[in-house]
Motif scaffolding. Structure first.
Motif, PDB file in Angstrom:
ATOM      1  N   LEU A 274      12.576  49.065  -4.303  1.00 33.51           N
ATOM      2  CA  LEU A 274      12.444  50.421  -3.762  1.00 33.51           C
ATOM      3  C   LEU A 274      12.109  51.465  -4.819  1.00 33.51           C
ATOM      4  O   LEU A 274      11.990  52.649  -4.488  1.00 33.51           O
ATOM      5  CB  LEU A 274      13.732  50.823  -3.037  1.00 33.51           C
ATOM      6  N   LEU A 275      11.959  51.072  -6.072  1.00 38.29           N
ATOM      7  CA  LEU A 275      11.654  52.047  -7.123  1.00 38.29           C
ATOM      8  C   LEU A 275      10.374  52.858  -6.859  1.00 38.29           C
ATOM      9  O   LEU A 275      10.379  54.086  -7.000  1.00 38.29           O
ATOM     10  CB  LEU A 275      11.563  51.345  -8.484  1.00 38.29           C
ATOM     11  N   PRO A 276       9.248  52.218  -6.471  1.00 34.52           N
ATOM     12  CA  PRO A 276       8.059  53.041  -6.193  1.00 34.52           C
ATOM     13  C   PRO A 276       8.277  54.009  -5.037  1.00 34.52           C
ATOM     14  O   PRO A 276       7.784  55.139  -5.067  1.00 34.52           O
ATOM     15  CB  PRO A 276       6.980  51.999  -5.853  1.00 34.52           C
ATOM     16  N   VAL A 277       9.022  53.579  -4.017  1.00 38.94           N
ATOM     17  CA  VAL A 277       9.306  54.477  -2.894  1.00 38.94           C
ATOM     18  C   VAL A 277      10.172  55.644  -3.360  1.00 38.94           C
ATOM     19  O   VAL A 277       9.931  56.797  -2.998  1.00 38.94           O
ATOM     20  CB  VAL A 277      10.001  53.702  -1.750  1.00 38.94           C
ATOM     21  N   GLY A 278      11.184  55.340  -4.177  1.00 37.76           N
ATOM     22  CA  GLY A 278      12.013  56.417  -4.716  1.00 37.76           C
ATOM     23  C   GLY A 278      11.214  57.405  -5.536  1.00 37.76           C
ATOM     24  O   GLY A 278      11.415  58.625  -5.440  1.00 37.76           O
ATOM     25  N   GLY A 279      10.287  56.898  -6.342  1.00 39.51           N
ATOM     26  CA  GLY A 279       9.447  57.795  -7.130  1.00 39.51           C
ATOM     27  C   GLY A 279       8.546  58.665  -6.265  1.00 39.51           C
ATOM     28  O   GLY A 279       8.351  59.851  -6.548  1.00 39.51           O
ATOM     29  N   ARG A 280       8.010  58.079  -5.204  1.00 33.83           N
ATOM     30  CA  ARG A 280       7.134  58.851  -4.314  1.00 33.83           C
ATOM     31  C   ARG A 280       7.926  59.918  -3.567  1.00 33.83           C
ATOM     32  O   ARG A 280       7.429  61.036  -3.340  1.00 33.83           O
ATOM     33  CB  ARG A 280       6.448  57.912  -3.322  1.00 33.83           C
ATOM     34  N   LEU A 281       9.163  59.599  -3.178  1.00 31.80           N
ATOM     35  CA  LEU A 281      10.011  60.603  -2.530  1.00 31.80           C
ATOM     36  C   LEU A 281      10.258  61.785  -3.463  1.00 31.80           C
ATOM     37  O   LEU A 281      10.266  62.943  -3.024  1.00 31.80           O
ATOM     38  CB  LEU A 281      11.340  59.971  -2.117  1.00 31.80           C
ATOM     39  N   ALA A 282      10.456  61.503  -4.750  1.00 33.89           N
ATOM     40  CA  ALA A 282      10.652  62.590  -5.714  1.00 33.89           C
ATOM     41  C   ALA A 282       9.416  63.472  -5.812  1.00 33.89           C
ATOM     42  O   ALA A 282       9.513  64.695  -5.912  1.00 33.89           O
ATOM     43  CB  ALA A 282      11.007  62.013  -7.083  1.00 33.89           C
ATOM     44  N   ASP A 283       8.234  62.858  -5.771  1.00 35.17           N
ATOM     45  CA  ASP A 283       6.992  63.630  -5.831  1.00 35.17           C
ATOM     46  C   ASP A 283       6.814  64.507  -4.593  1.00 35.17           C
ATOM     47  O   ASP A 283       6.326  65.631  -4.677  1.00 35.17           O
ATOM     48  CB  ASP A 283       5.790  62.685  -5.963  1.00 35.17           C
ATOM     49  N   LEU A 284       7.187  63.969  -3.449  1.00 37.81           N
ATOM     50  CA  LEU A 284       6.922  64.674  -2.194  1.00 37.81           C
ATOM     51  C   LEU A 284       7.964  65.744  -1.881  1.00 37.81           C
ATOM     52  O   LEU A 284       7.632  66.814  -1.375  1.00 37.81           O
ATOM     53  CB  LEU A 284       6.862  63.670  -1.040  1.00 37.81           C
ATOM     54  N   PHE A 285       9.225  65.468  -2.168  1.00 36.73           N
ATOM     55  CA  PHE A 285      10.302  66.348  -1.696  1.00 36.73           C
ATOM     56  C   PHE A 285      11.093  67.020  -2.813  1.00 36.73           C
ATOM     57  O   PHE A 285      12.048  67.749  -2.522  1.00 36.73           O
ATOM     58  CB  PHE A 285      11.252  65.555  -0.790  1.00 36.73           C
ATOM     59  N   GLY A 286      10.705  66.780  -4.056  1.00 33.18           N
ATOM     60  CA  GLY A 286      11.369  67.456  -5.161  1.00 33.18           C
ATOM     61  C   GLY A 286      12.279  66.542  -5.938  1.00 33.18           C
ATOM     62  O   GLY A 286      13.149  65.878  -5.361  1.00 33.18           O
ATOM     63  N   SER A 287      12.107  66.496  -7.258  1.00 33.57           N
ATOM     64  CA  SER A 287      12.872  65.572  -8.094  1.00 33.57           C
ATOM     65  C   SER A 287      14.362  65.884  -8.074  1.00 33.57           C
ATOM     66  O   SER A 287      15.198  64.977  -8.030  1.00 33.57           O
ATOM     67  CB  SER A 287      12.349  65.628  -9.530  1.00 33.57           C
ATOM     68  N   ARG A 288      14.713  67.165  -8.134  1.00 34.45           N
ATOM     69  CA  ARG A 288      16.134  67.534  -8.147  1.00 34.45           C
ATOM     70  C   ARG A 288      16.808  67.135  -6.843  1.00 34.45           C
ATOM     71  O   ARG A 288      17.912  66.578  -6.836  1.00 34.45           O
ATOM     72  CB  ARG A 288      16.270  69.042  -8.373  1.00 34.45           C
ATOM     73  N   ARG A 289      16.155  67.427  -5.731  1.00 34.21           N
ATOM     74  CA  ARG A 289      16.722  67.120  -4.415  1.00 34.21           C
ATOM     75  C   ARG A 289      16.901  65.592  -4.240  1.00 34.21           C
ATOM     76  O   ARG A 289      17.950  65.125  -3.777  1.00 34.21           O
ATOM     77  CB  ARG A 289      15.804  67.677  -3.334  1.00 34.21           C
ATOM     78  N   VAL A 290      15.890  64.853  -4.626  1.00 33.91           N
ATOM     79  CA  VAL A 290      15.949  63.398  -4.477  1.00 33.91           C
ATOM     80  C   VAL A 290      16.949  62.794  -5.464  1.00 33.91           C
ATOM     81  O   VAL A 290      17.667  61.835  -5.137  1.00 33.91           O
ATOM     82  CB  VAL A 290      14.543  62.796  -4.665  1.00 33.91           C
TER      83      VAL A 290
END
Length: 475
Positions: A68-84
């Motif tokens: 799930l690492l690539p998915v986690g990274g993409r979530l950070a890009d889309l919704f904000g690194s701090r929030r994720v």
């Protein structure tokens, strides 16, 4: 990755505190890949779990984390690194707390899965925040060096901490420590890390995420399968995983917002960083797998002594990671030192001693791993747009995880006793371990050659682009 709003804290003070917070989170993530290993016999005894179930206590975390690492990274890009990052920390804390409650093997495996999901979400977000907090150049190099040192420290501390806590307190405490350690991080993020910019939203490429995750799970699990009566299944799973990952190309072409942005696949440093991280992962996991086996099954070390004698390797890895963050051109020397240490270690005498046969080669291996790991992590995010740095960081870490699974499968086949061997005594085991370590050394040599070729190509490209264009002389 969205822009970050200014922080009210002084820049130097804030950046130091944020760096400590992020590297501590990475330390806890890596710690949980190894801290449970020593506790497995106690877990099996208390919960009445057999070897197959105990394998999943380890595998559930590793699979969820790596896939799930690539998915986690993409979530950070889309919704904000701090929030994720906060979301991942909360999941990690919840999984750690649940794992520390002795309620049965099934709930423990489920809790470890939640832990792994949390780790996969928080780790790439933490790396994205670290890059955002450090300007390119020496400052970023030092930050990545500390990131590498935290990674090394987490892996080494897990073995020792797991043994101490299991003996003194109980196996449940190895998970409780992670839950407790996450609390100050959760409390510090709102105070130290600037908020994500508002208005930045997006939509996750769900089909791509599902195909990639399923492909990675099948590949990693299949490569890690042992000869337990399911050999045919163990051979089919990696094939199915590769098929899904190849099919990901067509899925991503149809996606409006692809999970892996095409720009990353056209970025030469990113591609090179991932290609070279694969053999590093193969050698890294293989070394930490076969070294304690040699110590315990051939030299007769107990687990405590085996863990203690790996401390120089871990210390060298941490020191080299910190040094690599301050220097340039450590990639090829790192792989060269790694290969030299592995060839030296591959002697594996039956009457070996720590000072004469283990200390020197393991220190070289630690130095080589640290000098190579940091520049490869930096390569994996070089020239990446701010909106894609999260998925780039997740991708390069996934490559290391997949490389580890692939390397363990290949090296374990080299170490396996020859067909017809009735009893695998110390001499037979040592011979197999020698073959595996020589194979790891050859992989490191090939990686050094590949790293040198990449550097030469990069140098020629830089020279061509920097040469002034000469005007034609008038005829």
């Amino acid at each position: 990755m969205p822009a970050l709003t200014p922080s009210p804290h002084p820049p130097a003070q804030r950046s130091g505190a944020v760096l400590a917070l992020l590297t501590t989170a990475q330390f806890l993530v890596v710690l949980n890949t190894s801290v449970v290993n020593v506790a497995l016999p106690a877990i099996g005894s208390d919960l009445g779990a057999g070897q197959a179930v105990l394998t999943w206590v380890v595998g559930a975390y590793v699979l969820a984390f790596g896939a799930l690492l690539p998915v986690g990274g993409r979530l950070a890009d889309l919704f904000g690194s701090r929030r994720v990052f906060l979301t991942g920390l909360a999941l990690f804390a919840a999984g750690s707390l649940a794992a520390g409650i002795p309620s049965g093997a099934g709930p423990l495996i489920a809790a470890r899965t939640v832990q792994g999901v949390g780790a996969a979400v928080l780790s790439p977000a933490a790396l994205a925040l670290l890059l955002a907090q450090s300007s390119p150049g020496p400052v970023r190099g030092r930050a990545l060096g500390l990131w590498g040192a935290a990674t090394a420290a987490g892996g080494a501390a897990g073995v020792l901490l797991g043994g101490v806590l299991t003996d003194v307190v109980g196996w449940w405490s190895v998970f409780a420590v992670s839950a407790i350690g996450t609390v100050p991080l959760l409390l510090s993020v709102p105070r130290l890390v600037p908020r994500d910019a508002r208005g930045r939203t997006g939509r996750l490429d769900l089909p791509g995420a599902l195909v990639m995750t399923a492909g990675l799970v099948l590949l990693v699990y299949g490569l890690g399968a042992r000869d337990d009566g399911s050999t045919t299944l163990g051979m089919l799973l990696p094939v199915a995983g590769v098929f899904l990952l190849l099919n990901l190309v067509s899925v991503e072409r149809r996606a409006e917002n692809p999970l892996i942005p095409p720009a990353l696949l056209r970025n030469r440093p990113v591609v090179a960083g991932n290609l070279l991280m694969l053999p590093l992962g193969m050698v890294w996991l293989g070394t930490f797998f076969f070294l304690p086996l040699y110590q315990q099954k051939v030299l007769g070390y107990d687990p405590w002594k085996s863990g203690l004698t790996q401390l120089p390797l871990a210390a060298a890895l941490m020191a080299a990671s910190a040094l690599a963050g301050r220097l340039r051109g450590t990639l090829v020397p790192g792989f060269a030192l790694l290969a030299a240490g592995l060839f030296w270690l591959a002697r594996l005498p039956l009457d070996g001693t720590f000072l004469t046969d283990l200390l020197g080669p393991t220190v070289l291996i630690g130095l080589g791993l640290g000098l190579a790991f940091v520049p490869l992590t930096a390569l994996g995010v070089t020239g990446v747009d701010a909106d894609h740095v999260g998925v780039a960081g997740g991708l390069v870490n996934t490559t290391r995880q997949v490389g580890g699974a692939l390397g363990l499968a290949v090296l374990a086949s080299l170490a396996a006793p020859a067909a017809g061997t009735a009893v695998a005594g110390p001499a037979t085991l040592a011979h197999g371990y020698r073959r595996a370590l020589v194979g790891a050394a050859v992989i490191a040599v090939l990686a050094a050659i590949g790293a040198g070729a990449h550097q030469r190509i990069g140098t020629r490209a830089t020279t061509r682009t920097s040469e002034p264009i000469k005007e034609k002389e008038p005829s």
